[in-house]
Design an enzyme around this catalytic site. Structure first.
Site, PDB file in Angstrom:
ATOM      1  CG  ASN A  15      -2.194  -0.772   0.989  1.00 27.38           C
ATOM      2  OD1 ASN A  15      -3.092  -0.319   0.294  1.00 27.38           O
ATOM      3  ND2 ASN A  15      -2.238  -1.976   1.534  1.00 27.38           N
ATOM      4  CG  LEU A  87       1.325  -4.590  12.081  1.00 24.18           C
ATOM      5  CD1 LEU A  87       1.843  -5.997  11.875  1.00 24.18           C
ATOM      6  CD2 LEU A  87      -0.188  -4.537  11.881  1.00 24.18           C
ATOM      7  CG  ASN A 104      -5.266   1.918  10.303  1.00 25.26           C
ATOM      8  OD1 ASN A 104      -4.247   1.573   9.701  1.00 25.26           O
ATOM      9  ND2 ASN A 104      -6.039   1.049  10.942  1.00 25.26           N
ATOM     10  CG  HIS A 106      -9.111  -3.167   9.979  1.00 23.28           C
ATOM     11  ND1 HIS A 106      -8.088  -3.614  10.806  1.00 23.28           N
ATOM     12  CD2 HIS A 106     -10.014  -4.176   9.922  1.00 23.28           C
ATOM     13  CE1 HIS A 106      -8.385  -4.831  11.236  1.00 23.28           C
ATOM     14  NE2 HIS A 106      -9.541  -5.190  10.715  1.00 23.28           N
ATOM     15  CG  ASP A 147      -8.696  -1.862  14.199  1.00 24.65           C
ATOM     16  OD1 ASP A 147      -7.865  -1.152  13.618  1.00 24.65           O
ATOM     17  OD2 ASP A 147      -8.552  -3.081  14.364  1.00 24.65           O
TER      18      ASP A 147
HETATM   19  C1  GAR Z   1      -3.100  -4.193   4.494  1.00 21.61           C
HETATM   20  O1  GAR Z   1      -4.029  -5.120   3.999  1.00 21.61           O
HETATM   21  C2  GAR Z   1      -3.728  -3.346   5.571  1.00 21.61           C
HETATM   22  O2  GAR Z   1      -5.091  -3.121   5.385  1.00 21.61           O
HETATM   23  C3  GAR Z   1      -3.499  -4.207   6.782  1.00 21.61           C
HETATM   24  O3  GAR Z   1      -2.200  -4.714   6.630  1.00 21.61           O
HETATM   25  C4  GAR Z   1      -1.972  -4.921   5.221  1.00 21.61           C
HETATM   26  C5  GAR Z   1      -0.606  -4.375   4.889  1.00 21.61           C
HETATM   27  O4  GAR Z   1      -0.244  -4.760   3.586  1.00 21.61           O
HETATM   28  N1  GAR Z   1      -3.625  -3.453   7.987  1.00 21.61           N
HETATM   29  C6  GAR Z   1      -4.112  -3.967   9.107  1.00 21.61           C
HETATM   30  O5  GAR Z   1      -4.447  -5.138   9.204  1.00 21.61           O
HETATM   31  C7  GAR Z   1      -4.226  -2.981  10.276  1.00 21.61           C
HETATM   32  N2  GAR Z   1      -4.975  -3.553  11.340  1.00 21.61           N
HETATM   33  P1  GAR Z   1       0.938  -4.016   2.840  1.00 21.61           P
HETATM   34  O6  GAR Z   1       2.130  -3.969   3.819  1.00 21.61           O
HETATM   35  O7  GAR Z   1       1.244  -4.852   1.659  1.00 21.61           O
HETATM   36  O8  GAR Z   1       0.469  -2.640   2.496  1.00 21.61           O
END
Ligand code: GAR
Length: 192
Positions: A15, A87, A104, A106, A147
């Site tokens: 992302n 995280l 954020n 989620h 969240d």
């Molecule tokens: C993403 O899917 C994001 O929505 C999630 O971690 C992933 C990171 O992917 N976030 C959470 O779960 C927050 N609670 P990435 O490192 O490839 O962007």
């Protein structure tokens, strides 16, 4: 005037990379900095390849209140913070310095499958285990509780009976890549 944003990410950073590319030629929003809590996070490689400076602050820096993080945010004149797979709990000092300026994403339709320990693939596994017929993304402001900040945007996608957690992850990632940069742009410019 250009608004400088920082992205906080702990892992792969797909992302983060997508957001950086989206704003690469923007005259209004500039991704000035990537911050991670892990020195081996792949997001750091992505930032380097895309020529965005990065900084790493390990666990104790966050747990001790985030003063050093805050100093770096000031140094880069950061006006808005985007969490993308980050995280670590954001320290109160940073929350207070950036009221309504930290968002954020989620990977589920909150309040479903949110809260502490629910991140990344754990969320998609829970969605499949609960035999949900839909899931999606939630983009929200962050506050002191995991969240639970005000929701800005939710987008749903179907979950089919045969879908594996991997299938669900792919659908959710596609929504994230499509919507997160656009929502960031709207929110950042709206705060002008
Ligand atoms: C993403 O899917 C994001 O929505 C999630 O971690 C992933 C990171 O992917 N976030 C959470 O779960 C927050 N609670 P990435 O490192 O490839 O962007």
């Amino acid at each position: 005037m250009t608004k400088n944003i920082a992205i906080f990410a702990s892992g792969s950073g797909s992302n983060a990379g997508n957001i950086i590319r989206y704003f690469m030629d923007s005259k209004t929003v500039s991704v000035r900095l990537v911050i991670s809590n892990r020195s081996k996070a792949f997001v750091l490689e992505r930032a380097k390849a895309l020529q965005v400076p990065s900084e790493v602050f390990l666990c104790e820096e966050w747990e001790s209140g985030g003063a050093n993080v805050l100093a770096v945010l000031k140094k880069y004149d950061i006006g808005f913070i985007v969490l993308a797979g980050f995280l670590v709990r954001v320290p109160d000092a940073i929350l207070h310095a950036y009221p309504n300026k930290i968002i954020n994403i989620h990977p589920s339709l909150l309040p479903k499958h949110g809260g502490k320990g629910m991140y990344g693939d754990y969320v998609h596994e829970a969605v499949v285990a609960a035999a949900e017929t839909e899931t999606g993304i939630t983009i929200h402001y962050i506050n002191e509780c995991y969240d639970e900040g005000k929701v800005i945007r939710q987008v749903a996608c179907p979950v089919l009976p045969a879908d594996t957690p991997k299938d669900v992850a792919n659908k959710v990632h596609a929504l994230e890549y499509e919507y997160y940069p656009r929502v960031i742009e709207e929110i950042v410019l709206q705060g002008e």
